[in-house]
Write an enzyme that holds these catalytic residues in place. Structure first.
Site, mmCIF file in Angstrom:
data_model
loop_
_atom_site.group_PDB
_atom_site.id
_atom_site.type_symbol
_atom_site.label_atom_id
_atom_site.label_comp_id
_atom_site.label_asym_id
_atom_site.label_seq_id
_atom_site.Cartn_x
_atom_site.Cartn_y
_atom_site.Cartn_z
ATOM 1 N N SER A 142 -3.171 80.530 76.883
ATOM 2 C CA SER A 142 -4.278 80.443 77.842
ATOM 3 C C SER A 142 -5.296 81.528 77.519
ATOM 4 C CB SER A 142 -3.749 80.664 79.263
ATOM 5 O OG SER A 142 -4.818 80.876 80.176
ATOM 6 N N TYR A 155 0.936 84.715 86.078
ATOM 7 C CA TYR A 155 0.525 83.731 85.069
ATOM 8 C C TYR A 155 0.003 84.426 83.806
ATOM 9 C CZ TYR A 155 -1.778 79.494 83.249
ATOM 10 O OH TYR A 155 -2.176 78.423 82.470
HETATM 11 C C1 GCO Z 1 -7.069 80.681 87.152
HETATM 12 C C2 GCO Z 1 -6.893 79.565 86.124
HETATM 13 C C3 GCO Z 1 -6.339 80.195 84.847
HETATM 14 C C4 GCO Z 1 -6.019 79.148 83.821
HETATM 15 C C5 GCO Z 1 -7.267 78.805 83.081
HETATM 16 C C6 GCO Z 1 -7.062 78.879 81.610
HETATM 17 O O1 GCO Z 1 -6.407 80.659 88.186
HETATM 18 O O2 GCO Z 1 -7.900 81.566 86.848
HETATM 19 O O3 GCO Z 1 -5.979 78.597 86.587
HETATM 20 O O4 GCO Z 1 -5.165 80.902 85.168
HETATM 21 O O5 GCO Z 1 -5.098 79.747 82.965
HETATM 22 O O6 GCO Z 1 -7.610 77.535 83.477
HETATM 23 O O7 GCO Z 1 -5.876 78.252 81.231
#
Ligand code: GCO
Ligand code: CA
Length: 251
Positions: A142, A155
């Site tokens: 990501s 995350y």
């Molecule tokens: C957030 C988004 C990110 C994703 C992004 C890139 O909450 O800022 O969900 O965590 O990771 O879309 O993958």
């Protein structure tokens, strides 16, 4: 000099977390490119629906339901799936919230799915790839492998770890003609991001912060997925390709 091959005909590919969003699109892309695709998710009914939807487009895919975070389920699923040439570790979840009072369960669930899952699934299939002397592993990282924002600490940590796990896999498995690379999506319009896409303020921020001035679409990942799954990338290893409309490149 012959052109590099992007041909996936007859290659067997497993995409985890492919009942919706990015994973479903990646499965559609590889199946359309001629690969024999196995889709995966935790919900057998949802997977059966996707198999039917693909069949309606003359794309034959199989399904194997297992939770990537459940070691026994992954081992059983790998036995059911059999040998694969391509693994896309895509399954991932979000549990957004401030770190200061994040329940351990929310931290653990995200790390279990997004980081331990890719380890468990790759470990289940890599011995076959080593035996056959070839394989492709694509870890869906990501932009949060590199950038954080408030409420995404679990995350971001999981995706930062997945970027390094990609390099760790390269260190141990590249010698067996296995290529392990990562695709790092930016802000794509997917179910995982629905709360953000539907928030006008946040959506406007994404568009102003992205040089391409738009949200990404899952199909924006298709070219990179085919490249990393195909012979064309046989000498590419441990690389993370960020597909974010330029967000990571600018302040
Ligand atoms: C957030 C988004 C990110 C994703 C992004 C890139 O909450 O800022 O969900 O965590 O990771 O879309 O993958
Ligand atoms: Ca899923």
């Amino acid at each position: 000099m012959p052109l590099p091959s992007f041909n996936l005909t007859g290659r067997r590919a497993l995409i985890t977390g492919s009942s919706q969003g990015i994973g479903r699109d990646l499965a559609h892309t590889l199946a359309s490119a001629g690969a024999e695709v196995i889709i995966n998710g935790r919900n057998p009914e949802k997977l059966a629906r996707v198999v039917d939807e693909f069949a309606a487009e003359n794309l034959t895919v199989r399904a194997c339901a297992f939770d990537v975070a459940d070691e026994a389920a992954v081992i059983a699923g790998a036995k059911e799936v059999g040998a694969i040439d391509i693994l896309i570790n895509n399954a991932g979840i979000h549990r957004r919230g401030p770190l200061a009072d994040m329940p351990l369960a929310d931290w653990q669930a995200v790390l279990d799915s997004n980081l331990t899952g890719p380890f468990l699934v790759a470990r289940a299939f890599v011995s076959g790839m080593i035996e056959r002397g070839s394989g492709k592993i694509i870890n869906i990282c990501s932009i949060m492998s590199n950038l954080a924002r408030p409420t995404t600490g679990n995350y971001a940590a999981s995706k930062g770890g997945l970027a390094m796990l990609t390099k760790a896999m390269t260190a141990e498995w590249a010698q067996h003609n296995i290529q392990i690379n990562g695709i790092a999506p930016g802000y794509l319009d997917t179910p995982l991001n629905a709360p953000l896409v539907n928030d006008p303020k946040f959506s406007d921020w994404v568009k102003s912060r992205t040089p391409s001035r738009r949200w990404g679409k899952p199909e924006d990942l298709a070219g990179a997925a085919i490249f990393f799954a195909a012979p064309a990338s046989d000498y590419v290893n441990g690389q993370i390709l960020t597909i974010d409309g330029g967000m990571l490149a600018v302040v």
